[in-house]
Design a protein around this motif. Structure first.
Motif, PDB file in Angstrom:
ATOM      1  N   LEU A  60      -7.296   3.076   5.672  1.00 52.83           N
ATOM      2  CA  LEU A  60      -8.287   3.119   6.747  1.00 52.83           C
ATOM      3  C   LEU A  60      -9.701   2.876   6.232  1.00 52.83           C
ATOM      4  O   LEU A  60     -10.472   2.129   6.817  1.00 52.83           O
ATOM      5  CB  LEU A  60      -8.223   4.437   7.500  1.00 52.83           C
ATOM      6  N   ALA A  61     -10.038   3.507   5.127  1.00 53.04           N
ATOM      7  CA  ALA A  61     -11.375   3.336   4.548  1.00 53.04           C
ATOM      8  C   ALA A  61     -11.596   1.885   4.127  1.00 53.04           C
ATOM      9  O   ALA A  61     -12.662   1.317   4.370  1.00 53.04           O
ATOM     10  CB  ALA A  61     -11.559   4.275   3.363  1.00 53.04           C
ATOM     11  N   ASP A  62     -10.575   1.269   3.520  1.00 52.19           N
ATOM     12  CA  ASP A  62     -10.686  -0.135   3.130  1.00 52.19           C
ATOM     13  C   ASP A  62     -10.888  -1.020   4.343  1.00 52.19           C
ATOM     14  O   ASP A  62     -11.738  -1.908   4.351  1.00 52.19           O
ATOM     15  CB  ASP A  62      -9.419  -0.608   2.397  1.00 52.19           C
TER      16      ASP A  62
ATOM     17  N   ALA B 210      -2.848   7.663   0.749  1.00 52.67           N
ATOM     18  CA  ALA B 210      -2.736   6.214   0.897  1.00 52.67           C
ATOM     19  C   ALA B 210      -3.163   5.789   2.294  1.00 52.67           C
ATOM     20  O   ALA B 210      -3.816   4.750   2.461  1.00 52.67           O
ATOM     21  CB  ALA B 210      -1.310   5.757   0.609  1.00 52.67           C
ATOM     22  N   GLU B 211      -2.820   6.585   3.293  1.00 49.03           N
ATOM     23  CA  GLU B 211      -3.260   6.293   4.663  1.00 49.03           C
ATOM     24  C   GLU B 211      -4.783   6.306   4.743  1.00 49.03           C
ATOM     25  O   GLU B 211      -5.384   5.398   5.335  1.00 49.03           O
ATOM     26  CB  GLU B 211      -2.711   7.340   5.635  1.00 49.03           C
TER      27      GLU B 211
ATOM     28  N   LEU C  42     -12.097  -0.276   7.229  1.00 45.77           N
ATOM     29  CA  LEU C  42     -13.382  -0.019   7.881  1.00 45.77           C
ATOM     30  C   LEU C  42     -14.568  -0.386   7.001  1.00 45.77           C
ATOM     31  O   LEU C  42     -15.714  -0.220   7.400  1.00 45.77           O
ATOM     32  CB  LEU C  42     -13.468   1.457   8.294  1.00 45.77           C
ATOM     33  N   GLY C  43     -14.296  -0.866   5.784  1.00 48.83           N
ATOM     34  CA  GLY C  43     -15.357  -1.266   4.894  1.00 48.83           C
ATOM     35  C   GLY C  43     -16.128  -0.102   4.290  1.00 48.83           C
ATOM     36  O   GLY C  43     -17.292  -0.234   3.935  1.00 48.83           O
ATOM     37  N   LEU C  44     -15.481   1.046   4.166  1.00 51.13           N
ATOM     38  CA  LEU C  44     -16.154   2.227   3.641  1.00 51.13           C
ATOM     39  C   LEU C  44     -16.006   2.379   2.137  1.00 51.13           C
ATOM     40  O   LEU C  44     -16.608   3.256   1.553  1.00 51.13           O
ATOM     41  CB  LEU C  44     -15.597   3.486   4.338  1.00 51.13           C
ATOM     42  N   CYS C  45     -15.182   1.531   1.517  1.00 50.37           N
ATOM     43  CA  CYS C  45     -14.974   1.608   0.077  1.00 50.37           C
ATOM     44  C   CYS C  45     -15.868   0.583  -0.617  1.00 50.37           C
ATOM     45  O   CYS C  45     -16.065  -0.520  -0.131  1.00 50.37           O
ATOM     46  CB  CYS C  45     -13.517   1.318  -0.280  1.00 50.37           C
ATOM     47  N   GLY C  46     -16.388   0.984  -1.771  1.00 56.15           N
ATOM     48  CA  GLY C  46     -17.294   0.108  -2.531  1.00 56.15           C
ATOM     49  C   GLY C  46     -16.533  -0.852  -3.305  1.00 56.15           C
ATOM     50  O   GLY C  46     -16.585  -1.880  -3.661  1.00 56.15           O
TER      51      GLY C  46
ATOM     52  N   ARG D 137       0.813  -1.212   0.000  1.00 54.22           N
ATOM     53  CA  ARG D 137       0.000   0.000   0.000  1.00 54.22           C
ATOM     54  C   ARG D 137       0.850   1.266   0.000  1.00 54.22           C
ATOM     55  O   ARG D 137       0.550   2.229  -0.684  1.00 54.22           O
ATOM     56  CB  ARG D 137      -0.915  -0.011   1.218  1.00 54.22           C
ATOM     57  N   PHE D 138       1.936   1.245   0.775  1.00 55.44           N
ATOM     58  CA  PHE D 138       2.757   2.447   0.917  1.00 55.44           C
ATOM     59  C   PHE D 138       4.062   2.384   0.137  1.00 55.44           C
ATOM     60  O   PHE D 138       4.853   3.326   0.179  1.00 55.44           O
ATOM     61  CB  PHE D 138       3.053   2.722   2.392  1.00 55.44           C
ATOM     62  N   GLY D 139       4.305   1.283  -0.555  1.00 57.58           N
ATOM     63  CA  GLY D 139       5.533   1.158  -1.332  1.00 57.58           C
ATOM     64  C   GLY D 139       6.786   1.162  -0.468  1.00 57.58           C
ATOM     65  O   GLY D 139       7.786   1.784  -0.810  1.00 57.58           O
TER      66      GLY D 139
END
Length: 87
Positions: free
Chosen positions: A79-81, A74-75, A83-87, A15-17
């Motif tokens: 976090l959104a991923d 990226a942070e 927490l399940g906030l991304c579709g 994620r952060f390379g």
């Protein structure tokens, strides 16, 4: 290394390379901050499961913060991923 640390290390590295050792350090920090309920670097360093001397772990954490700049976007995505906030 704990199995969950290894998986977290891989996710954070991708994620952060980050280089593998930097990703491992970040994984330690993420897991131990949640586990210990503290952001005290000395307390977290003392809790790292490693054969390295405590002073070496503290040095590694210090170098992480001196040399790594995490991209804010990226942070937020991570976090959104999680927490399940991304579709």
């Amino acid at each position: 290394m704990i199995v969950s640390d290894k998986a977290l290390t891989e996710v954070l590295g991708d994620r952060f390379g980050l280089w593998p050792t930097r990703a491992e350090t970040l994984a330690w920090l993420v897991r131990l901050t949640a586990e210990k309920g503290s952001v005290c670097m000395h307390r977290l360093a003392a809790s790292v499961a490693t054969d390295a001397m405590l002073a070496s772990v503290r040095q590694r954490i210090r170098r992480f913060f001196e040399q790594v700049t995490l991209e804010e976007a990226a942070e937020a995505r991570l976090l959104a991923d999680q927490l399940g906030l991304c579709g």
